[in-house]
Write an enzyme that holds these catalytic residues in place. Structure first.
Site, short mmCIF file in Angstrom:
data_model
loop_
_atom_site.label_atom_id
_atom_site.label_comp_id
_atom_site.label_asym_id
_atom_site.label_seq_id
_atom_site.Cartn_x
_atom_site.Cartn_y
_atom_site.Cartn_z
N ARG A 221 107.38 19.86 22.44
CA ARG A 221 108.67 19.28 22.35
C ARG A 221 109.43 18.51 22.99
NH1 ARG A 221 107.74 18.76 18.40
NH2 ARG A 221 108.36 19.44 15.92
N HIS A 269 106.19 9.95 20.61
CA HIS A 269 106.33 11.21 19.22
C HIS A 269 105.02 10.57 18.29
CE1 HIS A 269 108.15 15.53 18.07
NE2 HIS A 269 107.10 15.02 17.95
P1 NAP Z 1 101.31 27.80 15.45
O1 NAP Z 1 100.01 27.26 14.99
O2 NAP Z 1 102.68 28.32 15.10
O3 NAP Z 1 100.77 28.24 16.72
C1 NAP Z 1 101.67 27.85 17.86
C2 NAP Z 1 100.70 28.62 18.93
O4 NAP Z 1 101.61 29.26 20.04
C3 NAP Z 1 100.55 30.48 18.55
O5 NAP Z 1 98.95 30.72 19.35
C4 NAP Z 1 101.65 31.07 18.93
O6 NAP Z 1 101.11 33.11 19.48
C5 NAP Z 1 101.67 30.62 20.76
N1 NAP Z 1 103.28 31.21 21.31
C6 NAP Z 1 104.55 30.98 20.47
N2 NAP Z 1 104.88 31.68 21.39
C7 NAP Z 1 104.93 31.81 22.45
C8 NAP Z 1 105.46 32.60 23.60
N3 NAP Z 1 106.85 32.91 23.24
N4 NAP Z 1 104.41 33.04 24.58
C9 NAP Z 1 104.04 32.74 24.20
N5 NAP Z 1 102.53 31.83 22.92
C10 NAP Z 1 103.46 31.47 22.43
O7 NAP Z 1 102.08 25.77 15.74
P2 NAP Z 1 101.55 25.08 15.59
O8 NAP Z 1 101.01 24.41 14.19
O9 NAP Z 1 99.93 24.87 16.60
O10 NAP Z 1 102.10 23.63 15.95
C11 NAP Z 1 102.47 24.06 17.42
C12 NAP Z 1 103.28 23.00 18.03
O11 NAP Z 1 103.01 21.91 18.35
C13 NAP Z 1 104.48 22.98 17.03
O12 NAP Z 1 105.38 24.09 16.54
C14 NAP Z 1 105.41 21.63 17.08
O13 NAP Z 1 105.97 21.87 18.06
C15 NAP Z 1 104.05 20.67 17.77
N6 NAP Z 1 103.44 19.44 16.82
C16 NAP Z 1 103.64 18.24 18.26
C17 NAP Z 1 103.25 16.98 17.18
C18 NAP Z 1 103.35 16.18 18.26
O14 NAP Z 1 103.22 14.77 17.22
N7 NAP Z 1 103.69 15.66 18.88
C19 NAP Z 1 102.51 17.21 16.45
C20 NAP Z 1 102.94 18.61 15.41
C21 NAP Z 1 102.93 19.49 16.19
P3 NAP Z 1 100.53 33.95 18.83
O15 NAP Z 1 98.72 33.00 18.22
O16 NAP Z 1 100.31 35.10 19.24
O17 NAP Z 1 101.34 33.22 16.96
C1 GLV Z 2 106.00 17.39 14.56
O1 GLV Z 2 105.97 17.01 16.19
C2 GLV Z 2 105.50 18.00 13.69
O2 GLV Z 2 105.91 18.47 14.50
O3 GLV Z 2 104.80 17.99 12.41
#
Ligand code: NAP
Ligand code: GLV
Length: 306
Positions: A221, A269
């Site tokens: 983000r 994005h």
């Molecule tokens: P997720 O499965 O919820 O994974 C989040 C990771 O971050 C987990 O490993 C979590 O730790 C860690 N985390 C959360 N808070 C933390 C903190 N305070 N300190 C250290 N580590 C922390 O999420 P995801 O599906 O991988 O997606 C991640 C992010 O990518 C989304 O939230 C979104 O903002 C972004 N995204 C971007 C796009 C794009 O097109 N650019 C697309 C999709 C998503 P734990 O494992 O210990 O819980």
């Molecule tokens: C895109 O940014 C998502 O959070 O899926």
């Protein structure tokens, strides 16, 4: 069963048709103010009025991985919120990040400039061992990205809130863990959710702790990054460059200095898009699981913020 759909900036018809095909027993419609309460909602960035008018939802499905926009709303306590759990996003994110890491490591940006000058000049091979990739976030997307980078034999280290065991990945957590990861990441990739704890995590202090010549990839983000701090560190030469997919203001304003910065590569994005067929299949199968009283993956904890 009534399913309501409320997604800003999305053409509703193909989603409604897909949801109806996957759940023929349901009534599926695009939300209109004043509609009767539904059992399930499929949303992206809905208005507060939508939430206020849907007090009896059995679950609300977020059409993305990140729930930061949703959690800014006043939500009824106990509402079951389910985010997309991969649904075709992880492989896209792996492609995007590997492309950016390899472009920097293999100096393809330099070759692009050389081609424009018609210059035939091979660069010296760089040592892969000097290009440790530090991943902030080892969740659904971070794990898939780590596996893809390992296939290219990059050293991979990762940071998460709780300890994690991922084969081939050195894991750090806690505030000492963040410092340790930063100190040895030649490339830093941000895949954290946006929460009060992670907002502004990419700043002059943290990015300044990366080794000189490090490279930043932000695909999570825009509000994770203090943009003027990145510009200062690029201009001082401490950071070699950055690939950015997300921004504090989206769309990125026309006058923003990132557009023409020689060491910033940017995309609108688009690193990992929500794919309609995969998302509908996942949501329909989770609705069926909830109806059977079974647990589903991808449950959001509003207190944790992701
Ligand atoms: P997720 O499965 O919820 O994974 C989040 C990771 O971050 C987990 O490993 C979590 O730790 C860690 N985390 C959360 N808070 C933390 C903190 N305070 N300190 C250290 N580590 C922390 O999420 P995801 O599906 O991988 O997606 C991640 C992010 O990518 C989304 O939230 C979104 O903002 C972004 N995204 C971007 C796009 C794009 O097109 N650019 C697309 C999709 C998503 P734990 O494992 O210990 O819980
Ligand atoms: C895109 O940014 C998502 O959070 O899926």
């Amino acid at each position: 069963m009534r399913v309501t759909f409320c997604c800003t900036d999305t053409q509703a018809e193909p989603w409604l048709a897909g949801l109806l095909a996957a759940l023929p027993e349901a009534t599926v419609s695009a939300w209109m103010p004043g509609d009767p309460p539904a059992d399930y909602a499929v949303v992206w960035a809905p208005p507060q009025r939508f939430i206020d008018e849907q007090p009896h939802l059995r679950a609300l499905f977020n059409l993305g991985a990140g729930v930061d926009a949703l959690l800014r709303l006043r939500l009824p306590p106990g509402l079951r919120i389910v985010r997309l759990d991969d649904a075709g996003m992880a492989v896209q994110m792996a492609e995007y990040v590997c492309h950016a890491v390899i472009r920097y490591f293999r100096e393809f940006d330099v070759y692009e400039a050389l081609q424009r000058e018609r210059r035939w000049a091979a660069r010296k091979p760089r040592r892969r061992a000097d290009f440790t990739v530090g991943l902030l976030g080892l969740g659904v997307l971070g794990t898939r990205v780590a596996q893809a980078l390992l296939a290219f034999e990059f050293p991979v280290i990762g940071y998460s809130r709780t300890p994690k065991t991922l084969p081939g990945v050195v894991n750090y957590h806690g505030s000492d863990g963040l410092s340790q990861l930063l100190g040895c990441s030649r490339v830093l990739v941000n895949l954290l959710p946006l929460t009060p704890q992670t907002r502004g995590v990419l700043n002059r202090d943290t990015l300044g702790r990366l080794p000189a010549g490090a490279y930043l990839i932000n695909v999570a983000r825009g509000a994770h990054l203090i943009e003027e701090d990145l510009l200062a560190l690029l201009d001082s030469g401490h950071l070699a460059g950055a690939t950015l997919d997300v921004f504090a203001t989206e769309p990125l304003p026309a006058q923003h200095p990132f557009w023409l910065h020689p060491r910033i590569t940017l995309t609108p994005h688009t690193a990992a898009r929500t794919l309609r067929d995969e998302s509908i299949a996942q949501i329909a199968s989770k609705i069926r699981a909830i109806e059977r009283g079974e647990p589903v993956r991808g449950m959001v904890d509003p207190l944790r913020g992701y």
